[in-house]
Write a protein that holds these residues in place. Structure first.
Motif, PDB file in Angstrom:
ATOM      1  N   LEU A  55      14.683  -1.034  68.632  1.00 30.87           N
ATOM      2  CA  LEU A  55      14.913   0.263  67.996  1.00 30.87           C
ATOM      3  C   LEU A  55      14.577   0.211  66.506  1.00 30.87           C
ATOM      4  CD1 LEU A  55      18.347   1.442  69.484  1.00 30.87           C
ATOM      5  CD2 LEU A  55      16.052   1.807  70.381  1.00 30.87           C
ATOM      6  N   GLY A  56      14.866  -0.900  65.891  1.00 32.39           N
ATOM      7  CA  GLY A  56      14.622  -1.043  64.461  1.00 32.39           C
ATOM      8  C   GLY A  56      13.158  -0.993  64.086  1.00 32.39           C
ATOM      9  N   GLY A  57      12.280  -1.217  65.029  1.00 34.91           N
ATOM     10  CA  GLY A  57      10.850  -1.195  64.751  1.00 34.91           C
ATOM     11  C   GLY A  57      10.189   0.150  64.991  1.00 34.91           C
ATOM     12  N   TRP A  58      10.960   1.155  65.317  1.00 33.87           N
ATOM     13  CA  TRP A  58      10.396   2.462  65.646  1.00 33.87           C
ATOM     14  C   TRP A  58      10.155   3.329  64.428  1.00 33.87           C
ATOM     15  CZ3 TRP A  58      14.036   4.224  70.184  1.00 33.87           C
ATOM     16  CH2 TRP A  58      13.699   3.523  71.339  1.00 33.87           C
ATOM     17  N   ALA A  59       9.093   4.104  64.531  1.00 31.81           N
ATOM     18  CA  ALA A  59       8.805   5.178  63.572  1.00 31.81           C
ATOM     19  C   ALA A  59       8.243   6.326  64.409  1.00 31.81           C
ATOM     20  CB  ALA A  59       7.805   4.720  62.526  1.00 31.81           C
ATOM     21  N   GLY A  60       9.105   7.257  64.782  1.00 27.52           N
ATOM     22  CA  GLY A  60       8.667   8.375  65.601  1.00 27.52           C
ATOM     23  C   GLY A  60       8.247   7.966  66.999  1.00 27.52           C
ATOM     24  N   PRO A  61       9.146   7.345  67.759  1.00 26.41           N
ATOM     25  CA  PRO A  61       8.776   6.851  69.088  1.00 26.41           C
ATOM     26  C   PRO A  61       8.502   7.996  70.067  1.00 26.41           C
ATOM     27  CG  PRO A  61      11.135   6.764  68.841  1.00 26.41           C
ATOM     28  CD  PRO A  61      10.577   7.164  67.496  1.00 26.41           C
ATOM     29  N   SER A  62       7.653   7.712  71.022  1.00 25.98           N
ATOM     30  CA  SER A  62       7.380   8.670  72.097  1.00 25.98           C
ATOM     31  C   SER A  62       8.499   8.600  73.124  1.00 25.98           C
ATOM     32  CB  SER A  62       6.051   8.322  72.775  1.00 25.98           C
ATOM     33  OG  SER A  62       6.172   7.092  73.476  1.00 25.98           O
ATOM     34  N   ASP A  63       8.562   9.593  73.995  1.00 25.17           N
ATOM     35  CA  ASP A  63       9.533   9.559  75.078  1.00 25.17           C
ATOM     36  C   ASP A  63       9.346   8.295  75.917  1.00 25.17           C
ATOM     37  OD1 ASP A  63      10.380  12.042  74.206  1.00 25.17           O
ATOM     38  OD2 ASP A  63       9.971  13.089  76.104  1.00 25.17           O
ATOM     39  N   GLY A  64       8.111   7.924  76.153  1.00 22.11           N
ATOM     40  CA  GLY A  64       7.836   6.729  76.944  1.00 22.11           C
ATOM     41  C   GLY A  64       8.377   5.477  76.294  1.00 22.11           C
ATOM     42  N   GLN A  65       8.247   5.379  74.962  1.00 14.99           N
ATOM     43  CA  GLN A  65       8.792   4.215  74.256  1.00 14.99           C
ATOM     44  C   GLN A  65      10.309   4.168  74.379  1.00 14.99           C
ATOM     45  OE1 GLN A  65       6.719   5.189  70.487  1.00 14.99           O
ATOM     46  NE2 GLN A  65       6.456   2.961  70.344  1.00 14.99           N
ATOM     47  N   VAL A  66      10.939   5.326  74.208  1.00 11.65           N
ATOM     48  CA  VAL A  66      12.399   5.378  74.258  1.00 11.65           C
ATOM     49  C   VAL A  66      12.890   5.039  75.666  1.00 11.65           C
ATOM     50  CG1 VAL A  66      14.436   6.848  74.001  1.00 11.65           C
ATOM     51  CG2 VAL A  66      12.531   7.057  72.379  1.00 11.65           C
ATOM     52  N   LEU A  67      12.311   5.685  76.657  1.00  8.18           N
ATOM     53  CA  LEU A  67      12.744   5.421  78.031  1.00  8.18           C
ATOM     54  C   LEU A  67      12.421   3.990  78.456  1.00  8.18           C
ATOM     55  CD1 LEU A  67      11.914   8.833  79.712  1.00  8.18           C
ATOM     56  CD2 LEU A  67      14.177   7.930  79.090  1.00  8.18           C
ATOM     57  N   GLY A  68      11.333   3.443  77.949  1.00 13.52           N
ATOM     58  CA  GLY A  68      11.009   2.046  78.223  1.00 13.52           C
ATOM     59  C   GLY A  68      12.064   1.119  77.653  1.00 13.52           C
ATOM     60  N   ALA A  69      12.537   1.416  76.439  1.00 18.15           N
ATOM     61  CA  ALA A  69      13.586   0.597  75.830  1.00 18.15           C
ATOM     62  C   ALA A  69      14.887   0.714  76.614  1.00 18.15           C
ATOM     63  CB  ALA A  69      13.804   1.008  74.378  1.00 18.15           C
ATOM     64  N   VAL A  70      15.193   1.931  77.058  1.00 14.92           N
ATOM     65  CA  VAL A  70      16.406   2.132  77.858  1.00 14.92           C
ATOM     66  C   VAL A  70      16.292   1.352  79.164  1.00 14.92           C
ATOM     67  CG1 VAL A  70      17.788   3.832  79.126  1.00 14.92           C
ATOM     68  CG2 VAL A  70      16.976   4.353  76.809  1.00 14.92           C
ATOM     69  N   GLU A  71      15.141   1.440  79.798  1.00 11.05           N
ATOM     70  CA  GLU A  71      14.946   0.705  81.050  1.00 11.05           C
ATOM     71  C   GLU A  71      15.138  -0.797  80.827  1.00 11.05           C
ATOM     72  OE1 GLU A  71      11.624  -0.051  84.566  1.00 11.05           O
ATOM     73  OE2 GLU A  71      11.035   1.054  82.771  1.00 11.05           O
ATOM     74  N   ARG A  72      14.534  -1.334  79.769  1.00 10.80           N
ATOM     75  CA  ARG A  72      14.633  -2.775  79.517  1.00 10.80           C
ATOM     76  C   ARG A  72      16.076  -3.215  79.265  1.00 10.80           C
ATOM     77  NH1 ARG A  72       9.699  -1.498  77.701  1.00 10.80           N
ATOM     78  NH2 ARG A  72      10.298  -0.917  75.583  1.00 10.80           N
ATOM     79  N   VAL A  73      16.813  -2.452  78.455  1.00 12.09           N
ATOM     80  CA  VAL A  73      18.187  -2.859  78.161  1.00 12.09           C
ATOM     81  C   VAL A  73      19.056  -2.734  79.406  1.00 12.09           C
ATOM     82  CG1 VAL A  73      19.091  -0.638  77.251  1.00 12.09           C
ATOM     83  CG2 VAL A  73      20.031  -2.805  76.434  1.00 12.09           C
ATOM     84  N   VAL A  74      18.851  -1.693  80.190  1.00 13.49           N
ATOM     85  CA  VAL A  74      19.659  -1.517  81.394  1.00 13.49           C
ATOM     86  C   VAL A  74      19.354  -2.614  82.420  1.00 13.49           C
ATOM     87  CG1 VAL A  74      20.087  -0.002  83.382  1.00 13.49           C
ATOM     88  CG2 VAL A  74      20.045   0.954  81.059  1.00 13.49           C
ATOM     89  N   LEU A  75      18.079  -2.916  82.623  1.00 11.79           N
ATOM     90  CA  LEU A  75      17.729  -3.982  83.568  1.00 11.79           C
ATOM     91  C   LEU A  75      18.276  -5.329  83.112  1.00 11.79           C
ATOM     92  CD1 LEU A  75      14.078  -2.987  84.562  1.00 11.79           C
ATOM     93  CD2 LEU A  75      16.190  -2.638  85.878  1.00 11.79           C
ATOM     94  N   ALA A  76      18.241  -5.576  81.817  1.00 12.12           N
ATOM     95  CA  ALA A  76      18.784  -6.828  81.295  1.00 12.12           C
ATOM     96  C   ALA A  76      20.303  -6.877  81.483  1.00 12.12           C
ATOM     97  CB  ALA A  76      18.411  -7.003  79.824  1.00 12.12           C
ATOM     98  N   LEU A  77      20.980  -5.745  81.281  1.00 10.11           N
ATOM     99  CA  LEU A  77      22.420  -5.697  81.518  1.00 10.11           C
ATOM    100  C   LEU A  77      22.732  -5.835  83.008  1.00 10.11           C
ATOM    101  CD1 LEU A  77      23.374  -2.902  78.970  1.00 10.11           C
ATOM    102  CD2 LEU A  77      24.027  -5.326  78.832  1.00 10.11           C
ATOM    103  N   ASN A  78      21.869  -5.301  83.867  1.00 15.53           N
ATOM    104  CA  ASN A  78      22.029  -5.523  85.307  1.00 15.53           C
ATOM    105  C   ASN A  78      22.024  -7.014  85.608  1.00 15.53           C
ATOM    106  OD1 ASN A  78      21.996  -2.748  85.869  1.00 15.53           O
ATOM    107  ND2 ASN A  78      19.882  -2.755  86.615  1.00 15.53           N
TER     108      ASN A  78
END
Length: 133
Positions: A55-78
């Protein structure tokens, strides 16, 4: 950045340890240390640190970037949850993790409600597609 849920979980562990040391808590009633073993806390912190770094590396992220980050964190927490027998995150822990993800995204400038709406989701449903905990 939002407070990690592990901060609250560690506070609970410290309160329990103080109560045990003071003799105000019966050891048979001490459950917090069983809910939050060090391995769960450490691994959860590793996953959340990686999410924060992304998240700290973002500057105006796209929906795809945001959802990709959410997917990665959720899968890692899984994976962390699986490492702990599928019971690492109970109801309160799940809610804290979802709130943390939401607050972290908002802190990074993401309008989470608008993002969710663009994808036909409620604000608090953005983790649901991948979440097993």
């Amino acid at each position: 950045m939002a407070d990690r849920p592990t901060v609250h979980w560690r506070e609970g562990l410290a309160r329990e340890a103080r109560a045990l040391a003071a003799g105000t808590l019966d050891p048979a009633e001490a459950y917090v240390s069983q809910l939050f073993p060090d391995s769960l806390l450490s691994r959860t912190d590793e996953v959340l640190a990686a999410f924060e770094a992304e998240l700290g590396g973002w500057a105006g992220p796209s929906d795809g970037q945001v959802l990709g980050a959410v997917e990665r964190v959720v899968l890692a927490l899984n994976a962390v949850n699986d490492e702990h027998g599928g019971g690492g995150y109970e109801t309160d822990e799940r809610e804290r993790l979802c709130d943390y993800i939401d607050a972290s995204l908002a802190g990074a400038g993401v309008d989470v409600g608008a993002l969710a709406g663009r994808h036909g989701l409620g604000r608090y449903e953005i983790t649901d597609r991948w979440r097993e905990w």
